[in-house]
Structure formats: structure tokens, C-alpha cells
Design a protein around this motif. Structure first.
Motif: not given
Length: 248
Positions: A40-48, A182-193, A243-248
Motif C-alpha cells: 500500500l503506497s500513499f502520501s500524507v502532507s502537513e502544512e505549518v 490510514k494504513a490500518a483503515d485500509y487493511a481493515r477494509l481490505a480484509g487484512f489483519r 509504503q506499508y505491507r498488508l499482512v494476513r
């Protein structure tokens, strides 16, 4: 086949067997990251946003004379006065930088006779410098002083942070926490542990540096009132790519 050669071959086979995560398929490499679980690949931006602690202004003079030598001489004398005025307002020598010198012939194309060249007027020289100061409250009086010293090409101010990266220290922690959620939410929605972090890379954008100074930006002489300048806030943005690896 000797025993020594057999031992070398056996050790090679053992090494290949110990690394099943790396295999060749049709000339491409499949790594453990793809065989153990999708990535899983994504970006997060924070503005100061913060109040700037330095500002840069551009100033210059334009002179015209019958010859190039004379135009340059007049311009040099005028620029000496301009630089002296900046230093008189407390600008250090190392914070004053020449940003552009332009010498070009000037012609009069009005009432030009067909088939005849335009009338030659002389040579024009434009010379400009940029001055940077941490005294934000002094920008208005500085601009007035530069104009009073003969400056006719004025640009800016540009506001920024002397150490923009220091403003982003807290933003990194915020971005990482947001990425984990965000990564944990993607994993849950995709059925990963769960997920495992594979990589982090950083990018971002700071308050923009001054663009090249146009050669002819005119400012008329000012009255006795100091020029008002409002610094507002500048924006610095941190972008982390994960980059996160989704784990079963």
C-alpha cells in the motif's frame, strides 16, 4: 568431481534455498514485499503556517547614455548610493546580492521611415540587488530609503523562514500518526489483519524564493509616510510518502 568443488556447489545451493523471497520471472524481480503481501503506497502532507522571520526586497536603477561605457559608469555611481542606503538601514554586506545587470541599445521606432533603420537613442543599463533582513518591521522604511537613494526598480518583499525545516519537526510526528491510522483503515477494509511499515520518504515545499527580477518595475517617489508592509504568515508544507505491507 572433487570433494572441494562439491562443497562449494552445495553451499551455493544452500544460499539460494535460504532466500526464497527473491525469484526471477520473465526477466523481472519479485521481492519479498510482493510475495508476502500487497504493498500500500500513499502520501500524507502537513502544512505549518507561521509568522516570517526574514524578508527580502529587490531594488535597482536604470540609466541611459549615448555610449555603453558612459551608461555603465552612471549606473555604477547610482548603485553605489543604493547599496550605501541599504547598509545605512542595517543590512549586512553578506545579505546584499546583485541579482541582475542588463545592458542594451535603445531605438526609437516612432515615425520610422520605410526602408530606414530606427533612430538610435543610446544605451540603457539596468542593475538590481536583493537585500535580506530579519527586521520585518523595518521593510517599509527600507523601501522608502532605497527609493530616496535613487532606486526606481523596486520588487518584493518576499517573506520566509531562516530555518524552515525547524518549523516542520512537530509536523513529522503528526504525519506519521495519520499515516499509521490510514494504513490500518485500509487493511481493515481490505480484509487484512494489519500492516507493516516498509519505507518512508520525505518531500515538501517551503516559502517560495524570489523569482528573477523583471528589469523594469517602476516605483514613484513616496511621500513622508512610511510604506505600510504586512508580513502575514508563510506556509511550509511537509510531505511524507509511505509504503506499508498488508499482512494476513
Amino acid at each position: 568431481m572433487t570433494k572441494q568443488m562439491f562443497a562449494v556447489m552445495a553451499s551455493g545451493l544452500a544460499l539460494m534455498a535460504a532466500t526464497p523471497a527473491l525469484a526471477q520471472q520473465g526477466g523481472s524481480t519479485v521481492t519479498a514485499a510482493t510475495t508476502q503481501g500487497p504493498i500500500l503506497s500513499f502520501s500524507v502532507s502537513e502544512e505549518v503556517r507561521s509568522r516570517p522571520d526574514q524578508a527580502t526586497v529587490g531594488a535597482g536603477v536604470t540609466t541611459t547614455a549615448p555610449t555603453a561605457v558612459e551608461a555603465m559608469r552612471q549606473n555604477a555611481a547610482a548603485m553605489d548610493k543604493l547599496i550605501a542606503a541599504a547598509k545605512a538601514r542595517g543590512i549586512k554586506t553578506e545579505d546584499i546580492q546583485t541579482s541582475g545587470i542588463n545592458l542594451s541599445p535603445q531605438y526609437d521606432y516612432n515615425n520610422q521611415t520605410p526602408g530606414q533603420p530606427p533612430r538610435f537613442l543610446g544605451y540603457q543599463v539596468s542593475n538590481s540587488v536583493r537585500a535580506t533582513t530579519p527586521k520585518i518591521e523595518d521593510i517599509g522604511p527600507l523601501l522608502d530609503a532605497l527609493v530616496a537613494a535613487g532606486g526606481t526598480n523596486i520588487e518584493g518583499p518576499w517573506f520566509g523562514m531562516k530555518d524552515a525545516d525547524a518549523q516542520l519537526v512537530g509536523a513529522r510526528g503528526t504525519a506519521i500518526k495519520e499515516a499509521e491510522a490510514k494504513a490500518a483503515d485500509y487493511a481493515r477494509l481490505a480484509g487484512f489483519r494489519g500492516v507493516e511499515l516498509v519505507s518512508i520518504s520525505e518531500g515538501g515545499s517551503f516559502a517560495s524564493p524570489p523569482p528573477p527580477m523583471p528589469p523594469m518595475v517602476r516605483l514613484q517617489a513616496m511621500d513622508a509616510k512610511a510604506t505600510p508592509v504586512e508580513p502575514g504568515q508563510v506556509s511550509n508544507t511537509l510531505t511524507l510518502s509511505f509504503q506499508y505491507r498488508l499482512v494476513r
